[in-house]
Design a protein around this motif. Structure first.
Motif, PDB file in Angstrom:
ATOM      1  N   PRO A 306     -21.625  31.133 -62.684  1.00 58.59           N
ATOM      2  CA  PRO A 306     -22.209  29.869 -62.208  1.00 58.59           C
ATOM      3  C   PRO A 306     -22.721  29.976 -60.779  1.00 58.59           C
ATOM      4  N   ARG A 307     -23.575  29.046 -60.423  1.00 58.37           N
ATOM      5  CA  ARG A 307     -23.997  28.893 -59.027  1.00 58.37           C
ATOM      6  C   ARG A 307     -22.982  27.964 -58.355  1.00 58.37           C
ATOM      7  N   TYR A 308     -22.293  28.484 -57.339  1.00 57.85           N
ATOM      8  CA  TYR A 308     -21.208  27.741 -56.735  1.00 57.85           C
ATOM      9  C   TYR A 308     -21.615  27.102 -55.403  1.00 57.85           C
ATOM     10  N   TYR A 309     -21.029  25.967 -55.138  1.00 67.01           N
ATOM     11  CA  TYR A 309     -20.919  25.408 -53.797  1.00 67.01           C
ATOM     12  C   TYR A 309     -19.435  25.141 -53.569  1.00 67.01           C
ATOM     13  N   ALA A 543     -21.332  18.139 -48.609  1.00 64.63           N
ATOM     14  CA  ALA A 543     -21.219  19.051 -47.476  1.00 64.63           C
ATOM     15  C   ALA A 543     -20.076  20.026 -47.705  1.00 64.63           C
ATOM     16  N   GLY A 544     -20.231  21.201 -47.165  1.00 69.51           N
ATOM     17  CA  GLY A 544     -19.224  22.244 -47.284  1.00 69.51           C
ATOM     18  C   GLY A 544     -19.845  23.596 -47.005  1.00 69.51           C
ATOM     19  N   PHE A 545     -19.834  24.481 -48.002  1.00 72.88           N
ATOM     20  CA  PHE A 545     -20.382  25.825 -47.852  1.00 72.88           C
ATOM     21  C   PHE A 545     -21.168  26.220 -49.098  1.00 72.88           C
ATOM     22  N   ALA A 546     -22.211  27.017 -48.865  1.00 70.81           N
ATOM     23  CA  ALA A 546     -22.842  27.719 -49.975  1.00 70.81           C
ATOM     24  C   ALA A 546     -21.864  28.778 -50.485  1.00 70.81           C
ATOM     25  N   ASP A 585     -34.214  27.790 -47.326  1.00 68.13           N
ATOM     26  CA  ASP A 585     -33.559  29.050 -47.004  1.00 68.13           C
ATOM     27  C   ASP A 585     -32.527  29.461 -48.048  1.00 68.13           C
ATOM     28  N   GLU A 586     -32.202  28.568 -48.981  1.00 66.18           N
ATOM     29  CA  GLU A 586     -31.242  28.881 -50.029  1.00 66.18           C
ATOM     30  C   GLU A 586     -31.970  29.271 -51.315  1.00 66.18           C
ATOM     31  N   ALA A 587     -31.292  30.037 -52.160  1.00 64.14           N
ATOM     32  CA  ALA A 587     -31.872  30.418 -53.444  1.00 64.14           C
ATOM     33  C   ALA A 587     -32.105  29.176 -54.299  1.00 64.14           C
ATOM     34  N   THR A 622     -33.663  34.695 -48.344  1.00 64.47           N
ATOM     35  CA  THR A 622     -33.113  36.010 -48.042  1.00 64.47           C
ATOM     36  C   THR A 622     -31.660  36.139 -48.445  1.00 64.47           C
ATOM     37  N   ASN A 623     -31.136  35.145 -49.134  1.00 61.27           N
ATOM     38  CA  ASN A 623     -29.721  35.192 -49.517  1.00 61.27           C
ATOM     39  C   ASN A 623     -29.451  36.318 -50.493  1.00 61.27           C
TER      40      ASN A 623
END
Length: 809
Positions: A306-309, A543-546, A585-587, A622-623
């Protein structure tokens, strides 16, 4: 030459000067080790000059005010010269000074205009240099002029402790703190010696010249032992005090001060400038430039695919507070447990649209209470407290009764420190694009009530732009509308973390979309949320982290400070909150079926909103690529093994929670393992206190037995004379029984020459008391003199005994 030095340096001044230098240099080196900004190495040089110059002022005839004014005058020259040679690379001293002045002038002009100064660290380093100059002046003045060493230790120590508290990097600063403590104790010993020598001088008490050296040697050993004992002592976790400190620092005055500081010094690169609680406050303002480092924050073990946050907070209300626009989150219920296992009912969903995913999180930062988890978290493997709303009836018992709740933030009950591990289970979406297109618009009342807020305050140009993007994309469903706006933002807004503050009074969304046309994730997410709301689609900021970078050796995602992120969650009936990624800037975050129905957004909307000609589309992300995903898209259903994909048609429906969570109305506290480390520390402290009390009691008994037993009814003078005989016998001195008081005096002085003066005083007083006229009795003043004489005599006897013991060895 020697006489000239003696005119400047009193006895002990040289050692004291080196100790004052040491305190300042240790503090300066600690700030330089924290690497807040380039150029902080100059603080040590400023400290040396300021303490030396302050010493000369302290030995002058200037008053305190005059000395301060002179120091201020010279600080401009000295700090300016050191800064010019350190912060400006090339040229003569004159040209460097001119370049430095130009930088400072430009910074002050921008700051006075209410804007955010350019990203130049020069002024910050100058600020620290001036601070250290006055700390050095303060140190020298209070050591050599007024002898108030606490006024030296406390201000300098506050700087050192503040640096230690906020630093979050990898370098160890404990050595600087230990050195500071040792130097502080030595300085206190020096001050005490000077005070005693002055007192002895006033009372005409002779003392050997080696007293100062002996005190320093003994004090140095004790100081080192204290530091070693503190270093080896068990460390407690006083989370309540830490929480109170965090609440205090989060108050409105400190928040305003922090906003001013961030506006003026936004360019700092030192690790630790960003708080450990990323996006963990009750508000998130849209400000200027940010700079995030490479400090590891956490390692998350979760199934690949999965794509996580990693979410900590959701914000629902967008509004202006004074001149500052930003996000807030407000909740009415705080549910918490003192044991593991809080479970939340996040709502009912269409069967097969979500799948439970368990994560194991290991914290790598020093301390935080935020619990990070993939959206949407529903059970927690640690004691937590959650801020939430009961969505059905706005009551307070939904957690206990396992009814749906809308959670904004979850915090651990105890501080999570480096190495702490916890587990959390989240309900992640596996819905495809076609399923979300068919979700419809039958939104629950609680969603409409909270997540369409702020539309009336959105600029008409922003509303028109959103409508135009939707029309140009031919979007006919809420999902297609969200994808159209997401793609337009990614294609037309350039990613840039070094943007200025929004102009005073400007709408930051309008400024971001039409004027600046560049920004970072907070602006992307804010613009998309409010544009969706103008189209009647409930949305919120998360809000949090990629997800970070997959680390195959550790089997998890390594998340660093630079992964701090905000994104968008939109609500779809039957499917819940779905993530979108508008930040260029994110995928991209695409699902199965996304490319089929939504056309690419036009690079140029209608003429009213033509992009500025100088803006170019943002570069490709660029991730690090997301690990390979199973069939079904980026949010496909994870399983126990990554290589066994699960089709979205047949996943196991979400189980109904069986445990009863504990809500704020009926909290049950359950102690485990006898209190753990806290219990052990308390037990150790109790034993330590008992030992101390026993030692004090034993000492009191010894003093009573030696100096008071059998002496009741005697006068002060008679007691002092009798005690001299007792201590003399302790030393093995046994004068003849027929010896007169004067013969005994000479005998004791011959054996204990250090006690000559107090022995003479006590003996003379005894002769007068014993053989003098009755009218000459002890006055109160004489009693005090005799008491002081006995204290000095006792000390001389004890030193003599210790000297004999050393000689025997």
């Amino acid at each position: 030459m020697r006489s000239n030095l003696r005119a400047v340096f009193a006895r002990g001044d040289i050692s004291s000067l080196f100790m004052a230098w040491g305190l300042m240099i240790v503090t300066a080196l600690a700030l330089d080790a924290a690497d807040w900004a380039a150029g902080t190495g100059m603080l040590a040089s400023v400290s040396v000059v300021s303490v030396g110059f302050g010493f000369l002022l302290a030995r002058s005839r200037f008053s305190e005010l005059a000395a301060l004014l002179v120091s201020m005058s010279y600080s401009v020259l000295c700090v300016g010269a050191i800064a010019a040679m350190t912060l400006v690379q090339d040229g003569s001293l004159r040209s460097r000074a001119v370049a430095l002045a130009e930088r400072v002038h430009a910074w002050i002009s921008q700051a006075a205009a209410g804007g955010q100064p350019a990203n130049d660290e020069t002024v910050f380093v100058l600020f620290l240099a001036i601070l250290f100059w006055f700390l050095g002046h303060n140190s020298a003045w209070h050591v050599f002029r007024v002898d108030r060493v606490w006024r030296v230790i406390v201000p300098t120590g506050l700087v050192l402790i503040t640096n230690q508290f906020y630093y979050q990097g990898d370098a160890s600063l404990n050595g600087y703190l230990a050195a500071f403590v040792v130097l502080s104790l030595l300085l206190l010993i020096r001050s005490h010696i000077d005070a005693r020598e002055f007192d002895w001088y006033l009372h005409r008490v002779s003392f050997p010249s080696s007293v100062r050296r002996t005190f320093f040697q003994t004090g140095g050993v004790l100081a080192a032992l204290i530091v070693v004992a503190a270093w080896l002592a068990p460390v407690g976790q006083d989370d309540k005090n830490l929480d109170r400190l965090n609440d205090f620092l989060s108050g409105e005055p400190f928040a305003d001060l922090a906003d001013l500081w961030n506006r003026l010094f936004s360019s700092l690169e030192g690790e630790g400038i960003a708080t450990a609680d990323y996006y963990g406050g009750d508000q998130l303002d849209l400000g200027g430039a940010i700079r995030l480092g490479d400090q590891p924050v956490m390692l998350v073990e979760a199934p690949e695919g999965p794509r996580y946050y990693w979410r900590s907070t959701v914000f629902d209300r967008y509004s202006v507070n004074g001149d500052q626009w930003g996000w807030r989150h407000t909740r009415t219920v705080r549910a918490y447990t003192e044991t593991d296992g809080l479970e939340l009912n996040i709502g009912d969903f269409i069967a097969g649209s979500r799948q439970d995913v368990q994560q194991k999180v290991t914290m790598l930062i020093r301390a935080t209470r935020l619990v990070y988890a993939a959206p949407q978290p529903e059970s927690f493997g640690l004691p937590v407290e959650a801020e939430l709303d009961c969505v059905e009836d706005l009551g307070r018992m939904c957690v206990n009764e396992r009814r749906p709740a809308d959670v904004s933030i979850v915090r651990a009950r105890e501080t999570l420190r480096t190495g702490t591990t916890y587990t959390v289970t989240s309900s992640m979406s596996t819905a495809t694009a076609d399923q979300l297109r068919a979700a419809g618009t039958a939104y629950p009342d609680w969603v409409l009530r909270l997540y369409l807020q702020g539309v009336g305050n959105t600029a008409p140009s922003v509303q028109q732009l959103a409508a135009q993007i939707v029309a140009d994309a031919g979007a006919g469903t809420p999902y297609d509308t969200a994808k159209a706006i997401e793609r337009w933002l990614r294609a037309n807004i350039q990613y840039n973390e070094q943007i200025p503050e929004p102009p005073t009074g400007a709408d930051p969304i309008q400024w971001f979309l039409f004027d600046l046309r560049q920004g970072y994730c907070n602006y992307y997410a804010t613009a998309m949320v409010m544009m969706l709301r103008t189209q009647g689609i409930p949305a919120r900021m998360a809000a949090g982290f990629a997800q970070g970078v997959w680390d195959p050796e550790q089997g998890g995602f390594l998340v660093k400070e630079r992964d701090a992120h905000t994104w968008v969650e939109a609500y779809f009936p039957g499917y819940g909150w779905i993530e979108f990624e508008p930040t260029a800037d994110e995928a991209p975050l695409d699902r199965e079926g996304d490319q089929a129905a939504v056309t690419s957004p036009q690079q140029t909307p209608q003429a009213t909103f033509t992009p500025l000609p100088t803006v170019t589309p943002s570069p490709p992300p660029t991730n690090t690529p997301v690990p390979p995903t199973p069939e079904g898209g980026a949010n496909a259903t994870p399983t126990g093994a990554a290589e066994q994909p699960v089709q979205p048609a047949t996943p196991t429906p979400q189980p109904t929670p069986t445990a009863t969570p504990v809500g704020p109305e009926s909290v049950t506290r359950v102690d485990s393992d006898g209190g753990g480390i806290g219990h052990t520390i308390l037990l150790t402290l109790g034993i330590f206190l008992l030992v101390i009390l026993a030692g004090v009691a034993l000492g009191a008994f010894v003093v009573w037995y030696i100096e008071f037993r059998g002496l009741s009814g005697l006068s002060v003078v008679q007691k002092a004379y009798a005690r001299m005989g007792i201590y003399g016998r302790w030393l093995g001195l046994r004068p003849a029984q027929a010896a007169t008081p004067d013969e005994r005096r000479r005998y004791l002085i011959g054996a204990v020459p250090e006690g000559e003066e107090p022995i003479n005083a006590i003996t003379r007083a005894y002769i007068v008391d014993r053989y003098g006229a009755p009218a000459r009795q002890d006055s109160t003043a004489q009693e005090g003199t005799i008491q002081t004489a006995w204290h000095n005599a006792r000390l001389a006897f004890i030193r003599q005994k210790l000297g004999w013991l050393r000689r025997r060895r």
